[in-house]
Design a protein around this motif. Structure first.
Motif: not given
Lengths: 186, 186
Positions: A80-84, A116-119, B33-37, B50-53
């Protein structure tokens, strides 16, 4: 008499003892975390958790967390990357807050998921525009919960968790980051 | 002519292509970026990336990150905790920024380590005092670097990385966290 009942996998008696201990002596609630990260080449890193200081205890940690970037962001896609990792930290903290506070209130949680999601705009990271925030302006986080409790109790719990979650606050508030450089000429 | 040289494990030609692509079309630098926990019981969680856009690409992710709390903080000590994941995210991001920007400047890094520490007051999390920040007021991060480059070049690189690191900025700036609740009565 000690209450030793387990609710949501949380020992409510132990939780009550923590609350009472920290109320009696606030220094017992001072906790320090640390991470030492080694570069593995390219975008790959390996992090070691350092001993935790909790009140007057030192707790050894034995955890390693790897990170990398996707191929498309110059990495080798091994982790996983730092954002994840950042979003994972947010979700996990909210989950613990939810579950522990529910246990303290006698609310049983049947199922809990946090998404959670962030762009962000990579022009910040790439140094193409100093006016662009390299990080997130905003992040969304949705807590999906199933419980037999009534809606009002869950809404009050949710509001309390958002207010008291360390990582929710770490996202929402600015942190004074003191950065220093230790340079050794090879 | 494409420069395909590798420095610090970073493909500097590919990096240059990213910079040129995003300069030409800033929408290519928009990344989500997204994460489902999922809650595993007690303080344990399992996060799925989650898939990265990224611009017009969707990048599938196949990473799982677990979290837990130490026994002393009501967990079962099976994984790093949310605070450790947060600091790991900071260190990894600074490392990638350092190494990639060094490569872009033709600076070879021989060794790189990042150590961060943060201390918080659990009275915030425990809801014992609404005036206490549940998160970090401050975090320290030390970048330890070995390179043949001269001190001035490394200091300039360090200053640039701190300014442009997404997670450094995510720590240092407030993020608008939009939290929502989806409640299903069991």
């Amino acid at each position: 008499m000690q209450d030793t009942s387990i609710l949501n996998g949380i020992d409510t008696g132990a939780l009550q003892q923590v609350v009472e201990g920290v109320t009696r002596d606030p220094s017992q609630g001072r906790v320090t975390f640390g991470i030492r990260t080694s570069w593995l080449g390219g975008a790959r890193t390996s992090a070691q958790a350092l001993p935790v200081s909790l009140g007057n205890q030192t707790i050894d940690r034995n955890f390693n967390i790897e990170s990398d970037e996707p191929l498309e962001i110059l990495g080798t896609n091994k982790a996983a990357n730092p954002q994840e990792l950042l979003l994972t930290a947010l979700n996990a903290c909210i989950t613990v807050g939810f579950v522990a506070n529910a246990a303290a209130r006698g609310i049983q949680i049947d199922n809990l998921e946090v998404v959670s999601n962030g762009s962000l705009d990579m022009r910040g990271f790439l140094g193409l525009d100093p006016n662009i925030n390299p990080g997130y302006d905003a992040v969304s986080v949705e807590v999906r919960i199933r419980s037999k409790a009534d809606a009002k109790a869950i809404e009050e719990l949710f509001a309390h968790v958002i207010k008291t979650s360390p990582n929710f606050n770490n996202f929402a508030r600015p942190i004074a980051v003191e950065a220093s450089l230790q340079f050794q000429r090879a």
